[in-house]
Design a protein around this motif. Sequence first.
Motif, PDB file in Angstrom:
ATOM      1  N   CYS A 241      -8.071   3.274  -2.008  1.00 24.61           N
ATOM      2  CA  CYS A 241      -8.758   3.420  -0.719  1.00 24.61           C
ATOM      3  C   CYS A 241      -8.072   2.605   0.371  1.00 24.61           C
ATOM      4  O   CYS A 241      -7.903   3.072   1.507  1.00 24.61           O
ATOM      5  N   ALA A 242      -7.653   1.402   0.031  1.00 23.20           N
ATOM      6  CA  ALA A 242      -7.040   0.536   1.045  1.00 23.20           C
ATOM      7  C   ALA A 242      -5.783   1.204   1.620  1.00 23.20           C
ATOM      8  O   ALA A 242      -5.501   1.113   2.824  1.00 23.20           O
ATOM      9  N   SER A 243      -5.032   1.898   0.756  1.00 26.16           N
ATOM     10  CA  SER A 243      -3.803   2.562   1.215  1.00 26.16           C
ATOM     11  C   SER A 243      -4.146   3.687   2.194  1.00 26.16           C
ATOM     12  O   SER A 243      -3.517   3.834   3.254  1.00 26.16           O
ATOM     13  N   ALA A 244      -5.147   4.493   1.837  1.00 25.61           N
ATOM     14  CA  ALA A 244      -5.534   5.605   2.715  1.00 25.61           C
ATOM     15  C   ALA A 244      -6.053   5.063   4.046  1.00 25.61           C
ATOM     16  O   ALA A 244      -5.710   5.587   5.125  1.00 25.61           O
TER      17      ALA A 244
ATOM     18  N   GLY B 119      -4.256   8.214  -0.320  1.00 26.94           N
ATOM     19  CA  GLY B 119      -3.786   6.906  -0.759  1.00 26.94           C
ATOM     20  C   GLY B 119      -3.769   6.795  -2.269  1.00 26.94           C
ATOM     21  O   GLY B 119      -4.494   7.517  -2.957  1.00 26.94           O
ATOM     22  N   ILE B 120      -2.964   5.883  -2.787  1.00 31.73           N
ATOM     23  CA  ILE B 120      -3.043   5.634  -4.236  1.00 31.73           C
ATOM     24  C   ILE B 120      -4.292   4.793  -4.524  1.00 31.73           C
ATOM     25  O   ILE B 120      -4.700   4.651  -5.664  1.00 31.73           O
TER      26      ILE B 120
ATOM     27  N   LEU C 225       0.855  -1.189   0.000  1.00 32.79           N
ATOM     28  CA  LEU C 225       0.000   0.000   0.000  1.00 32.79           C
ATOM     29  C   LEU C 225       0.892   1.241   0.000  1.00 32.79           C
ATOM     30  O   LEU C 225       2.005   1.209   0.543  1.00 32.79           O
ATOM     31  N   LEU C 226       0.376   2.310  -0.563  1.00 36.80           N
ATOM     32  CA  LEU C 226       1.193   3.521  -0.701  1.00 36.80           C
ATOM     33  C   LEU C 226       0.322   4.762  -0.504  1.00 36.80           C
ATOM     34  O   LEU C 226      -0.754   4.866  -1.102  1.00 36.80           O
ATOM     35  N   ALA C 227       0.806   5.671   0.319  1.00 35.71           N
ATOM     36  CA  ALA C 227       0.024   6.889   0.588  1.00 35.71           C
ATOM     37  C   ALA C 227       0.936   8.088   0.780  1.00 35.71           C
ATOM     38  O   ALA C 227       2.140   7.938   1.033  1.00 35.71           O
ATOM     39  N   TYR C 228       0.340   9.264   0.666  1.00 32.57           N
ATOM     40  CA  TYR C 228       1.043  10.517   0.963  1.00 32.57           C
ATOM     41  C   TYR C 228       0.336  11.177   2.129  1.00 32.57           C
ATOM     42  O   TYR C 228      -0.896  11.340   2.121  1.00 32.57           O
TER      43      TYR C 228
ATOM     44  N   ASP D 149      -7.099  11.180  -2.134  1.00 34.22           N
ATOM     45  CA  ASP D 149      -6.098  10.507  -2.976  1.00 34.22           C
ATOM     46  C   ASP D 149      -4.740  11.193  -2.811  1.00 34.22           C
ATOM     47  O   ASP D 149      -4.647  12.318  -2.305  1.00 34.22           O
ATOM     48  N   ALA D 150      -3.693  10.531  -3.272  1.00 33.82           N
ATOM     49  CA  ALA D 150      -2.323  10.988  -2.997  1.00 33.82           C
ATOM     50  C   ALA D 150      -2.037  12.369  -3.579  1.00 33.82           C
ATOM     51  O   ALA D 150      -1.468  13.237  -2.900  1.00 33.82           O
TER      52      ALA D 150
END
Length: 424
Positions: free
Chosen positions: A173-176, A170-171, A144-147, A195-196
Amino acid sequence: MSDVCVVGLGYIGLPTASMFATHGLDVVGVDVNQAVVATLNGGDIHIEEPGLKTVVQAAIRSGCLKVVDHPEPADAFIIAVPTPINLDKTADMRYVISATESIVPHLRHGNLVILESTSPPRTTVDLVKPILECSGLQAGQDFLLAYSPERVLPGQILHELVENSRVIGGINCASAEAGRDLYATFVQGEIVLTDATTAEMVKLMENTYRDINIAIANEFARLADRFGVNVWEAIAIANRHPRVKILQPGPGVGGHCISVDPWFFVEAAPDIAQLIHQARLVNDGQPAYVVAKLRERFGDLRGKTFAALGVAYKPDVDDLRESPAVEIVHLLREAGAVVQVFDPYVKQNDNLDGLLVDSVEAAATGAAGLLLLVQHREFLKLDIARLASVMQRPFVFDTRNVLDHQAWQAAGFEVLVLGVASES
Ligand code: SAJ
């Protein structure tokens, strides 16, 4: 997520790592600077921030925070390295790139990676994601990847880290959502998911908004000077309007955020970001404006001695990054003046080699002018009569409008105030 690896132990990474650790997570704090690692492991800290030392010591003592010089496997990785600006005002992404690359060998299925460093729009998806995918894992699917930008105010970091609202982009929803679960460990403010790229833009917009508002205050100060008005009085009156909130003029805008972040928009979209660009030029021009005011008073500055009180970028911090006060010192020296610098928070600095003295009095001794450049608390209770007695000429330029001008005048000082046309 119970293991966190925080890459970059500066103003943001160190408090963040310590907060996770004091809330029970196992944290590996990473910094490539060996001196920083040694300082932290020796029980000290390398930054000035109220309350931080206590929290870091508690985190290390608890055994939950380990400080090392390279990343280790973890459930979540947080990248909190600087994004400085190059001389040509483009973003220097080298630290983000190398920090991301250093994570790649440790990336596993199910991991979460969060970028906190302030970055140009689309950095998470266009720069960080491809680097991480060199691991062979796919972002959004395998990891997972997020800012999630930091938004804390230096001087109030520990409080704001907990209380401020936090945005997590997040890139997917799961990432966020994974980011929210992680930060909820210690964040009490509202956590907003998006979103990111929106999250990246939010961060830049906040600091750009402030920069532009300070720029208009600085421009008002110059206009007031031209028209024989006291800008501070004018601002105070204008601010009684229910929808007006003008900020404070000053010698310029410093720090690694507000004076830097708007350039990321200018670099990414110069055709659009024209107001943003102009505001930067106004604020960056303030140090030269301060020196020009001195020239009006003193004529040729060659051989004249000035005492610079404060070189940090704002009150009660030791941070000199992009400080307009440092710029003023350099401009004065370029004009041939001698500058004696005192800042209670800055004892040593290569940039100010040989200029730093250890008291206000030492700075004022023999000076033709005192320049109040930063409103550090201790400058508000100076022994004015004593300073007048050691100076060559009792003159003070209050660039922050914080001194008791009547008291200074009563002690024989000629007082110049930024944004005030005549002596007050
Ligand atoms: N300044 C003025 N006039 C003002 C306010 C500030 O001239 O009315 C100057 C200060 O003297 C200083 C500079 O602006 O040189 C910036 O100081 P600051 O206190 O406004 O902000 P920073 O750079 O310490 O922190 C900012 C904050 N951003 C906003 O307030 C929108 C903080 O919340 C961010 O987390 C931080 O940038 C960051 O790291 O991005």
